[in-house]
Design a protein around this motif. Sequence first.
Motif, PDB file in Angstrom:
ATOM      1  N   LEU A 419      -4.748   0.543  10.574  1.00  0.00           N
ATOM      2  CA  LEU A 419      -3.687   0.654   9.517  1.00  0.00           C
ATOM      3  C   LEU A 419      -3.910   1.798   8.474  1.00  0.00           C
ATOM      4  O   LEU A 419      -2.943   2.359   8.290  1.00  0.00           O
ATOM      5  CB  LEU A 419      -3.235  -0.688   8.922  1.00  0.00           C
ATOM      6  N   SER A 436      -1.456   0.616   3.168  1.00  0.00           N
ATOM      7  CA  SER A 436      -2.097  -0.300   4.264  1.00  0.00           C
ATOM      8  C   SER A 436      -2.710  -1.305   3.497  1.00  0.00           C
ATOM      9  O   SER A 436      -3.323  -1.213   2.416  1.00  0.00           O
ATOM     10  CB  SER A 436      -2.898   0.518   5.060  1.00  0.00           C
ATOM     11  N   ILE A 451       1.520  -2.793   7.109  1.00  0.00           N
ATOM     12  CA  ILE A 451       1.791  -1.768   6.470  1.00  0.00           C
ATOM     13  C   ILE A 451       2.906  -2.143   5.320  1.00  0.00           C
ATOM     14  O   ILE A 451       3.623  -3.058   5.732  1.00  0.00           O
ATOM     15  CB  ILE A 451       2.411  -0.566   7.092  1.00  0.00           C
TER      16      ILE A 451
END
Lengths: 481, 489
Positions: A419, A436, A451
């Motif tokens: 992420l 993230s 996210i």
Amino acid sequence: MASNLVEMFNACLLWVTMILEDPSARVVLFGFPIRGHYFLEALLGVVIVILLSQKSFKPPKRPLTEQEIDELCEEWVPEPLIPPITEDMRHEPPVLESAAGPHTTVNGKDVVNFASANFLGLIGHEKLLESCTSALEKYGVGSCGPRGFYGTIDVHLDCEARISKFLGTPDSILYSYGLSTMFSTIPCFCKKGDIIVADEGVHWGIQNGLQLSRSTIVYFKHNDMESLRSTLEKIMTKYKRSKNLRRYIVAEGVYQNSGQIAPLDEIVKLKEKYRFRVILDESNSFGVLGCSGRGLAEHHGVPIEKIDVVTAAMGHALATEGGFCTGNARIIDYQRLSSSGYVFSASLPPYLASAAITAIDVIDQNPDMLVKLKQNIALLWKGLSDIKGMSLTSNPESPIVFLKLEKSSGSAKEDLLLLEKMADLALKEDSVLVVSSKRSFLDKCRLPVGIKLYVSAGHSESDLLIASESLKRLASELLKS
Amino acid sequence: MITIPYLTAVSTYFSYGLLFAFGQLRDYSRLLFDWWRTNNLQGYAPICLAHEDFYIRRLYHRIQDCFGRPISSAPDAWVDVVERVSNDNNKTLKRTTKTSRCLNLGSYNYLGFGSFDEYCTPRVIESLKKFSASTCSSRVDAGTTSVHAELEECVAKYVGQPAAIVCGMGYATNSAIIPVLIGKGGLIISDSLNHTSIVNGARGSGATIRVFQHNTPSHLEKVLKEQIAEGQPRTHRPWKKIIVVVEGIYSMEGEICHLPEIVSICKKYKAYVYLDEAHSIGAIGKTGRGVCELLGVDTADIDIMMGTFTKSFGSCGGYIAGSKDLIQYLKHHCPAHLYATSISTPSAQQIISAIQVILGEDGSNRGAQKLARIRENSNFFRAELQKMGFEVLGDNDSPVMPIMLYNPAKIPAFSRECLRENLAVVVVGFPATPLLLARARICISASHSREDLIKALQVISKAGDLTGIKYFPAAPKKQDEEKNGIKLD
């Protein structure tokens, strides 16, 4: 020989009997004549008592000698203060060069900013800047003292009164830091032995407060009312007899870790049935939910008096710093002397308190900002609804839009790295700044990572389009498995 | 060490006993008169049991007007204290619109940055216009601006360590950093008079906590030896690591920590040193670099240096300075860095500007003047108070000086008498100090002029005579006697 012995033995026996019989031959006690053998029995009894009262054998204590202590101190090797630094720890966050509004500048480039919780777009609002400037010129920056020792400036008292008036509660109290609000409030009311039922997805500030309070903590499944009901049922049957035991439910209005909204009306029904008190953290829902921004209670149509303690950090919709707690007068008064983050810490800088007052005034006078925010959230949802490899798990009305990975790789660390890479690429290639998830090893929350996008009323349609296109493209590229 | 006179101890115990007895009597009579009124709690447990806030209701409320006095101007050398009235015998206090201009001996304004400053404030307003009041985001998301990066470099250079990390609140810095550095299986040895934030951080970490006698390096050595030899409680496994936590200046005593001895002991026994310089950074030392500079300790010997910006820099927030690896690790794991909103950008700019003034980088020598003035002021004030016969605690050079009061009745008497003469002082009693040792705490600032201090001394002397707190004999006025002698001759 034998007969001599026998004779001697008999003589001894006669002699002993005479001794025993003689002194008591004439004693009559309570109508009972005392026989000689009672003395023997008494003697035996004394011997038994002495033997019983002896301590049992313990091996003698041998404390360590000075030399042994010195040797142990020489040999002891401590662990290093910190574990070795790995590559992923060297990740640098983006450095902003202008205000963190809907658009900001990173590395000289203009970037669309979805990483600031600036829900109503109040960053850079001229009224806020005006009131801050005049407060800075009058009061300087810091307040130079805790609230008890000349750190109470009249703007603090005005701010507390304004918050109470806005929410309709009797009183409020200001804290100087958003994160410290929860971890100071909870230990104030919850002591050892009390029972707290908390959602498993609460953020670190609340977890720290629960740990510091030393109460019994029971977690229920994230935002699951059925799980809450069964937990409350179990607790009430277990602790039926204790009348002086305080019981609390801790929840957040909009969860920082997942973007879900707590169903306050059901929580209040359960609380009234089982006699629990509710502590609610409205950091992300104050100024956002409800038709005039008064938070979760207005959103669900619950009168605010039913919630016992409401706390909020002001670093979100109000675009300032600090936090507050509000409730009835008894609760607030008690915190003024027993809340450690209030008593032992310097008070909020006065310019931030005056910014808070102005922000609330602006929200009161412009309810159309909330309408714009709701429209923006709906647009972003539409744009991200067909994203591949990720799914939207937040509530459709929450200002925090949360995308989780559909297929997790199994290890949270791997997911976090993936992420992070996605967020970095979004910034570098498409000039979109998103968040993230970050987890500290101290955080006990086990909700899925993903996210996060913080939607603001200041975002335009094109901003939302750029963000959704960028995320869709990156998701299809990076999550191809 | 504070040695309380025998008679004073007896009278203090008696006073507290009387207050306690009266409080209990009032509680019982309230119970009697109210038992017929239905309790509107309806099955909820009372949020606060009677004995838990007994002290607040029966003792603290009587003298509530001495604490929490609101001000309506900047916390400078002279301040406008708002007058409050109460019409229910001090239970609630209401603000009035009247203010009185008082000399401020209570705010932590050591270097005088607490109000409008000609160098700092324009820069702060500029940064406010550029970056706005808050970033609404945590440091790792979008809360790091160029000002934050500059601030961390500036602080690291000033303190004398390779790197630094800044947090928005001094209290939260301690509470959030200590659990990251040490956990279960570790040992924290802290001074007995450490601040609540350190105690909370230590409790939150899960490590075992042991306490050593205040500022006594020999006792620290004894505790260290015992603990290393014994190991963890019950299992006797060796400790994972040991951190010794001390403060630079202790805020309730005004004493400076015996740092060189403590550092040498910790080096010998391989323990890590955590130094909390909340009150000493910027206030002591030749260039204001704190207790390390004053006592000549090399900053590389101290593993973790922590401090706050509220006192000497006139801003808010706290910092941790240490090696580059340590700071990198903290930036990755510290909860205050990951989850809390970053420090407000104008406050960060204030700190940078204040450091520039102190170091003389703004092109003037105001910084050096301020540092010299605070040292002169503190030493002058302390010497004069001791000459008058007050019992003053604290070491030379420390700008914090507590004056012992002891008796609970003298706490409000001293405070109200001083306020009547337009002098704002801070009085502290139980539970911030031990029960018998109530005191009035004076904080000197570099913005106090000599006339201000002389006026303050006159007022304090008068109030001291009225309340009878001159426990030591006043120093005889030798010079006057000699003069008289010469005249007669």
